[in-house]
Design a protein around this motif. Structure first.
Motif, short mmCIF file in Angstrom:
data_model
loop_
_atom_site.label_atom_id
_atom_site.label_comp_id
_atom_site.label_asym_id
_atom_site.label_seq_id
_atom_site.Cartn_x
_atom_site.Cartn_y
_atom_site.Cartn_z
N ALA A 113 0.84 -1.20 0.00
CA ALA A 113 0.00 0.00 0.00
C ALA A 113 0.87 1.25 0.00
CB ALA A 113 -0.91 0.00 1.22
N VAL A 114 2.18 1.04 0.02
CA VAL A 114 3.12 2.14 0.13
C VAL A 114 4.00 2.18 -1.10
CG1 VAL A 114 4.88 3.16 1.60
CG2 VAL A 114 3.16 1.70 2.61
N ARG A 115 4.29 3.36 -1.58
CA ARG A 115 5.17 3.52 -2.74
C ARG A 115 6.56 2.97 -2.41
NH1 ARG A 115 6.90 9.28 -5.38
NH2 ARG A 115 8.24 8.41 -6.97
N LYS A 116 7.19 2.32 -3.39
CA LYS A 116 8.52 1.75 -3.20
C LYS A 116 9.49 2.83 -2.73
CE LYS A 116 11.85 -1.21 -5.43
NZ LYS A 116 12.19 -1.98 -6.62
N GLY A 117 10.29 2.49 -1.72
CA GLY A 117 11.26 3.43 -1.18
C GLY A 117 10.73 4.29 -0.04
N PHE A 118 9.47 4.09 0.31
CA PHE A 118 8.85 4.85 1.39
C PHE A 118 8.27 3.88 2.41
CE2 PHE A 118 9.08 7.86 -1.97
CZ PHE A 118 9.22 9.10 -1.37
N GLY A 119 8.06 4.37 3.60
CA GLY A 119 7.47 3.55 4.64
C GLY A 119 7.07 4.43 5.82
N PHE A 120 6.74 3.76 6.91
CA PHE A 120 6.32 4.48 8.10
C PHE A 120 7.39 4.34 9.17
CE2 PHE A 120 2.41 3.48 5.89
CZ PHE A 120 1.77 4.70 5.91
N ASN A 121 7.72 5.46 9.83
CA ASN A 121 8.70 5.40 10.92
C ASN A 121 8.01 5.01 12.22
OD1 ASN A 121 7.44 7.72 11.93
ND2 ASN A 121 9.06 9.12 11.27
N GLU A 122 8.77 4.99 13.31
CA GLU A 122 8.22 4.56 14.61
C GLU A 122 7.12 5.49 15.14
OE1 GLU A 122 11.71 7.07 14.80
OE2 GLU A 122 11.61 5.03 14.10
N LYS A 123 7.03 6.72 14.60
CA LYS A 123 5.97 7.64 14.99
C LYS A 123 4.74 7.50 14.09
CE LYS A 123 9.18 11.19 16.60
NZ LYS A 123 9.65 12.56 16.36
N GLY A 124 4.84 6.63 13.09
CA GLY A 124 3.73 6.44 12.17
C GLY A 124 3.70 7.45 11.04
N GLU A 125 4.82 8.17 10.87
CA GLU A 125 4.90 9.17 9.81
C GLU A 125 5.37 8.50 8.51
OE1 GLU A 125 6.25 12.96 12.53
OE2 GLU A 125 7.77 11.47 11.97
N PHE A 126 4.82 8.94 7.40
CA PHE A 126 5.18 8.43 6.07
C PHE A 126 6.45 9.14 5.63
CE2 PHE A 126 4.45 8.32 1.37
CZ PHE A 126 4.47 6.94 1.23
N VAL A 127 7.53 8.37 5.48
CA VAL A 127 8.84 8.98 5.20
C VAL A 127 9.62 8.14 4.19
CG1 VAL A 127 9.04 10.05 7.48
CG2 VAL A 127 9.91 7.73 7.13
N PRO A 128 10.62 8.75 3.50
CA PRO A 128 11.50 7.96 2.64
C PRO A 128 12.31 7.00 3.52
CG PRO A 128 11.79 10.32 2.23
CD PRO A 128 10.91 10.17 3.44
N MET A 129 12.46 5.78 3.07
CA MET A 129 13.26 4.79 3.82
C MET A 129 14.69 4.86 3.29
SD MET A 129 10.93 3.79 5.78
CE MET A 129 11.57 2.41 6.69
N VAL A 130 15.63 4.99 4.20
CA VAL A 130 17.03 5.11 3.82
C VAL A 130 17.79 3.87 4.18
CG1 VAL A 130 19.08 6.55 3.97
CG2 VAL A 130 16.84 7.57 4.29
#
Length: 100
Positions: free
Chosen positions: A83-100
């Motif tokens: 359900a999430v665009r490739k290269g992105f995800g949710f951090n521990e706060k539940g925020e949608f962020v680029p995954m590094v």
């Protein structure tokens, strides 16, 4: 499930003998993961044009014994959709962020 044009082939004694001898040659194990096998897969897929060509249909070099999971992956069945665009995800706060 076999396509209509392939049903006669898959019920033929030639296929049943070939399939059984191939399974025995790989000791009944999936050739990708080593689990118990489930289906003899044709690497070059069967088509109405090649269904009567024994070099394609009955050739051990064109066969691979796979478990259900590996066969589904081969055909991309039941592929998990994200359900999430490739290269992105949710951090521990539940925020949608680029995954590094």
């Amino acid at each position: 499930m076999a396509k209509e044009y392939a049903k006669t082939f898959y019920n033929s004694s030639a296929w049943i003998k070939c399939k059984n001898s191939y399974i025995k040659s790989v000791f009944g194990l999936c050739e990708r993961c080593g689990k118990p096998g489930y289906i003899v897969h044709h690497k070059k897929h069967l088509t109405p044009k090649n269904i009567n060509d024994p070099d394609v249909t009955l050739n051990h070099n064109n066969l691979e014994y796979l478990c259900q999971q590996c066969h589904n992956e081969e055909h991309e069945r039941f592929k998990k959709k994200s359900a999430v665009r490739k290269g992105f995800g949710f951090n521990e706060k539940g925020e949608f962020v680029p995954m590094v």
